[in-house]
Enzyme design. Structure first.
Site, short mmCIF file in Angstrom:
data_model
loop_
_atom_site.label_atom_id
_atom_site.label_comp_id
_atom_site.label_asym_id
_atom_site.label_seq_id
_atom_site.Cartn_x
_atom_site.Cartn_y
_atom_site.Cartn_z
N LYS A 168 -6.94 -11.78 -7.05
CA LYS A 168 -8.16 -11.85 -6.26
C LYS A 168 -9.09 -10.69 -6.59
O LYS A 168 -8.63 -9.56 -6.76
CB LYS A 168 -7.76 -11.83 -4.78
CG LYS A 168 -8.91 -12.04 -3.82
CD LYS A 168 -8.41 -12.05 -2.37
CE LYS A 168 -9.57 -11.95 -1.41
NZ LYS A 168 -9.15 -11.96 -0.01
N LYS A 206 -12.55 -5.19 -3.76
CA LYS A 206 -13.60 -4.18 -3.74
C LYS A 206 -13.06 -2.78 -3.99
O LYS A 206 -13.82 -1.85 -4.17
CB LYS A 206 -14.39 -4.26 -2.43
CG LYS A 206 -13.70 -3.71 -1.19
CD LYS A 206 -14.40 -4.28 0.03
CE LYS A 206 -14.47 -3.36 1.22
NZ LYS A 206 -13.23 -2.77 1.65
N LYS A 218 0.83 -1.21 0.00
CA LYS A 218 0.00 0.00 0.00
C LYS A 218 0.86 1.26 0.00
O LYS A 218 0.53 2.25 -0.65
CB LYS A 218 -0.95 0.02 1.20
CG LYS A 218 -2.11 -0.96 1.09
CD LYS A 218 -3.09 -0.70 2.22
CE LYS A 218 -4.24 -1.69 2.21
NZ LYS A 218 -5.15 -1.45 3.35
#
Ligand code: TRP
Length: 343
Positions: A202, A205, A119
């Protein structure tokens, strides 16, 4: 009474960040399982708003998404009479325990976290907030406050769970047995839905690379269908479960079909043996996805249509959660040597 002692069923706790849009992957891998398991475990489901502010965000969106995620918990079948649904920031003990745990967590442990590194790499180095590094300590506080025995999470959270266990053990070692050491509960199969545009990653969202990446739980149904019909496959025509990365798209569609129909793999392969091509497969996957989304969206509209309903449930949830959290925190403060107030 110590919340530790009064437990009868094993306790689980999990959480979702109110950011992005919940997907069918979140439903299949998490929410649906939580709803099933809530009868077997004493369950706590948190909307982790304090985690959502560890990357740049918009306050109005945070507010909207916090209610949306809570309403989706309910729409996916989590029953507020059985489980405790609450918003993390409503229980200030989460922030307070984070500070206390910060002071026993070696910086090196946090620097090793792969999610932090990933991140942080996506942001300018000088704008990465301290909260992003500290994220896993807040997560440890979420879990340890409730003496959770098990934590249902995706595979990507395994390292954070290990860290939680390490922090709990360190605390217990320094200040005496206080925290339950939690186990990760990672779904074995059917728990991992892959991106429709890139089936080797994966479904996420918060992925915005393509509008065909994920089916969202609140997608209009025709849009959901279109996304499935556009799913990346390969140039073959054999419809069978397989772990060949070249054929990950077809495998992903089959696994979604498997998860939503409950049929066995051999039944599914037999069913599709006469299909004319991937178009037939996609059409049937779209049908079962829509059949799953329809009742969720119907309940979502009912739940959010009733003015103040979600907020009042969250207030009740916060009260229940806070009682346990406060009792744990009292013990922690005492063990760490803080004196009590005398009023
Ligand atoms: N980090 C988790 C995720 O992104 C969310 C989370 C925060 C969580 N606190 C938690 C999950 C406590 C389980 C338990 O998926």
């Amino acid at each position: 009474m110590n919340s530790h002692v009064s437990k009868t069923r094993k306790r689980v706790l999990s959480g979702v960040q109110p950011s992005g849009n919940l997907t069918i992957g979140n439903y299949i891998g998490a929410l649906r399982q939580w709803a099933r398991e809530q009868h077997n475990f004493e369950s706590f489901f948190c909307v982790v708003d304090l985690h959502a502010i560890t990357v740049p965000y918009d306050p109005a969106e945070l507010r909207a998404k916090t209610r949306e995620v809570a309403a989706l918990y309910l729409a996916c079948g989590i029953d507020p009479d059985i489980s405790t649904i609450f918003v993390q920031s409503h229980v200030p003990a989460h922030s307070e325990l984070t500070w206390l745990l910060n002071c026993i967590t070696p910086l090196g442990w946090l620097n090793r976290m792969t999610q932090f590194k990933d991140k942080a790499a996506k942001q300018q180095a000088d704008s990465v907030g301290t909260g992003l590094l500290d994220y896993p300590v807040l997560m440890a506080a979420d879990i340890l406050l409730y003496h959770a025995d098990a934590v249902p999470v995706g595979d990507d959270q395994r390292q954070h769970l290990e860290l939680t266990r390490d922090i709990a053990q360190r605390f217990n070692h320094l200040f005496g047995e206080t925290f339950t050491i939690p186990e990760a509960m990672i779904p074995l199969s059917g728990g991992r839905v892959m991106g429709l545009d890139d089936p080797t990653n994966k479904m996420s969202k918060s992925e915005t690379s393509s509008e065909y990446h994920a089916v969202y739980l609140l997608d209009p149904l025709d849009r959901a269908r279109k996304k499935i019909m556009r799913a990346v496959t390969d140039s073959g025509r054999d419809i069978s479960f397989n772990d060949d990365p070249q054929r990950a798209g077809v495998n992903n569609l089959l696994e979604i079909y498997e998860a939503l129909t409950g049929k066995t793999r051999s039944e599914i392969e037999a069913h599709f043996a006469t299909a004319r091509g991937y178009g037939d497969l996609k059409k049937e996957v779209a049908d079962v996805v829509i059949a799953a989304l329809e009742p969720i969206q119907q309940r979502y509209r009912e739940i959010t249509g009733e003015q103040g309903y979600v907020d009042s449930l969250l207030a009740q949830g916060a009260e229940r959660a806070a009682e346990i959290a406060r009792s744990t925190l009292d013990t922690v403060r005492d063990r760490m040597g803080f004196i009590k107030t005398h009023s």
